[in-house]
Design an enzyme around this catalytic site. Sequence first.
Site, PDB file in Angstrom:
ATOM      1  N   GLU A 123      -3.517  -1.099  11.834  1.00 15.32           N
ATOM      2  CA  GLU A 123      -4.608  -0.587  11.006  1.00 15.32           C
ATOM      3  C   GLU A 123      -4.738  -1.274   9.650  1.00 15.32           C
ATOM      4  OE1 GLU A 123      -5.073   4.031  12.087  1.00 15.32           O
ATOM      5  OE2 GLU A 123      -3.228   3.575  11.033  1.00 15.32           O
ATOM      6  N   GLU A 179      -5.805   9.536   5.073  1.00 16.05           N
ATOM      7  CA  GLU A 179      -5.544   8.170   4.619  1.00 16.05           C
ATOM      8  C   GLU A 179      -6.069   7.113   5.601  1.00 16.05           C
ATOM      9  OE1 GLU A 179      -2.063   8.833   7.365  1.00 16.05           O
ATOM     10  OE2 GLU A 179      -3.401  10.073   6.137  1.00 16.05           O
ATOM     11  N   ARG A 203       0.831  -1.216   0.000  1.00 13.71           N
ATOM     12  CA  ARG A 203       0.000   0.000   0.000  1.00 13.71           C
ATOM     13  C   ARG A 203       0.867   1.269   0.000  1.00 13.71           C
ATOM     14  NH1 ARG A 203      -1.209   2.265   5.382  1.00 13.71           N
ATOM     15  NH2 ARG A 203      -3.377   2.696   4.858  1.00 13.71           N
ATOM     16  N   GLU A 239       7.272  -6.326   5.911  1.00 11.52           N
ATOM     17  CA  GLU A 239       7.672  -5.100   6.612  1.00 11.52           C
ATOM     18  C   GLU A 239       8.009  -5.364   8.075  1.00 11.52           C
ATOM     19  OE1 GLU A 239       4.598  -2.214   7.163  1.00 11.52           O
ATOM     20  OE2 GLU A 239       3.084  -3.712   7.643  1.00 11.52           O
ATOM     21  N   ASP A 297      11.734   5.283   6.146  1.00 12.22           N
ATOM     22  CA  ASP A 297      11.997   4.002   5.463  1.00 12.22           C
ATOM     23  C   ASP A 297      13.220   4.097   4.563  1.00 12.22           C
ATOM     24  OD1 ASP A 297       9.049   2.203   5.227  1.00 12.22           O
ATOM     25  OD2 ASP A 297       9.008   4.244   5.993  1.00 12.22           O
ATOM     26  N   ASP A 323       3.432   4.052  14.365  1.00 13.02           N
ATOM     27  CA  ASP A 323       1.982   4.229  14.372  1.00 13.02           C
ATOM     28  C   ASP A 323       1.303   2.852  14.228  1.00 13.02           C
ATOM     29  OD1 ASP A 323       3.259   4.300  11.843  1.00 13.02           O
ATOM     30  OD2 ASP A 323       1.684   5.496  10.940  1.00 13.02           O
ATOM     31  N   GLN A 356       8.691  12.700   9.595  1.00  8.95           N
ATOM     32  CA  GLN A 356       9.038  11.416  10.185  1.00  8.95           C
ATOM     33  C   GLN A 356      10.432  11.576  10.789  1.00  8.95           C
ATOM     34  OE1 GLN A 356       8.505   8.203   7.262  1.00  8.95           O
ATOM     35  NE2 GLN A 356       6.741   7.462   8.407  1.00  8.95           N
TER      36      GLN A 356
END
Length: 540
Positions: A491, A248, A128, A476, A136, A281, A183
């Site tokens: 989520e 989002e 996604r 991930e 990242d 998160d 971030q």
Amino acid sequence: MQRAKFFTDDKHFVDMKLNSPPDLVLSSFHNLSAEFLNSTVPPAKLQEFLDQYFEEPGTELEPWAPPDWNAQPEFLTGIADDKLREWAGQIHNLWNSLGRKIRSDVKDHPELYSLIYTPHPVVVPGGRFRELYYWDSYWVINGLLVSGMTSTARGMIQNFLYLVSRYGFIPNGGRVYYERRSQPPFLTLMVESYFKATNDTEFLRAALPVLKDEYEFWMQNRSVALDVAGAEHRLNRFHVEAGLPRPESYTDDLELAEGLSEGLRDQLWAELKAGAESGWDFTSRWYIDAEGHNGGALKDTRTSQILPVDLNALMCRTEWTLASFCRLLGEDELAAAYQQATARRVEAMEAVLWDPERGAWFDYSLLSKSKHSEFYASNLAPVCAQCFSLPEMGERAVQYLKESGALKFPNGVPTSLRESGQQWDYPNAWPPLQHMLIEGLSQLPSDEAKQLAVDLAQRWIRTNWRAYMQHEAMFEKYDVNGDGKPGGGGEYEVQLGFGWTNGVALQLLQRYGASLTSAASRSGCDLLLPLVFTAAVALR
């Protein structure tokens, strides 16, 4: 549109392209709303509107094969285990599948897209996460450098420099709905990695003013002063002043805030955005309950009221690195200023975050004016940043890690020991946190710490390798309990690809490839028994 729940993931809608000018689309929507009582448009009519004015997400990006990709990178020769060497080659191949180039139409017609245009192609995380993401990319870039892909890495860094020049900071990711939050600021360390690989002084000289600008953003907009024992210290935090649901994750935030007063609702939404800015998160780490303790549930997220160990360790390392850059480029006065900032940071972290009895650093609550005591992998971030004043502090942190219970799991170090249902908690292990621990331990002088780094690297590589053998994918995050089992919670479904996982694996394979093995250990926990348990247990 989000309330209608046409898509399982709220990110889908906000990534869709408009096929008409925004003013026209808005006008058409207002006209449609006016046709119905209380402006409540029936789902069927909303679907017609959606089909008329929106296109599927992802069309704004096109696949891109990095031209500096080489089928036989040099690092493969240093991997002794045949199976791991073959697997490393397959990870290296994944850079081709994760390469993306933004179509020129995004530059020509930005009003039709939520995607932020950047001039150079990128390697995306995957799944996604189809666009550029900030923190990242630090591990992606380091992985690209292992693969010898310096041109691709340079282009990604140039994108971030472009974003700082445009916004004054780097948004969370490459979408307009991320423009109010950042971030963890790894840009200076990205440039450091690139400079170490290339010794490109001119690139460093061009980048330095932008690195200074980003640092100033964090000091001016994401820091607080506090008094401890009569001395004033300044430390950083995550903080976003935008009290609306995340576009989002719109319905998640709306549902979470049900029943709250307007003030508390806006506060929660701002704190969730700050949690997203942290990269964690979400997590129990950001919870502060009604009694002021580090407890509760997602609704108790108070990220901005916590001074995080890892963010301040990162800022400390950034200050030290900026000092070294300035010294290298002959800016001695500025180098001295950054060196002084580093010293002040170490002093502040040891006054506010360090616990001399437990031998580690802990997040500090601005509400309770006390440290949170739970184990999080981030408690050891200053070891990786080398941000402490006495050598014995690093070794104390090793003992804290051994006694914490976090080393008893067969497939990595969990993010925390709390099972909250959030993805940045037990039982998930995340690549960047494994790398931070391994890198930090490897830099300590004791043989015990260095051996622990090797053992954790072996454990993590075997976890990644097993998962790849079972699923033909890199994930991930991973579950510390299941051999090759991807992580879960949070989520969205676990994503595969995956940029930072690939980067961390390649770095560990390059560094420890001569000794790493794909063979199964005698039992899941044998690897660390001598380090974790007493001699009697170890010799069972």
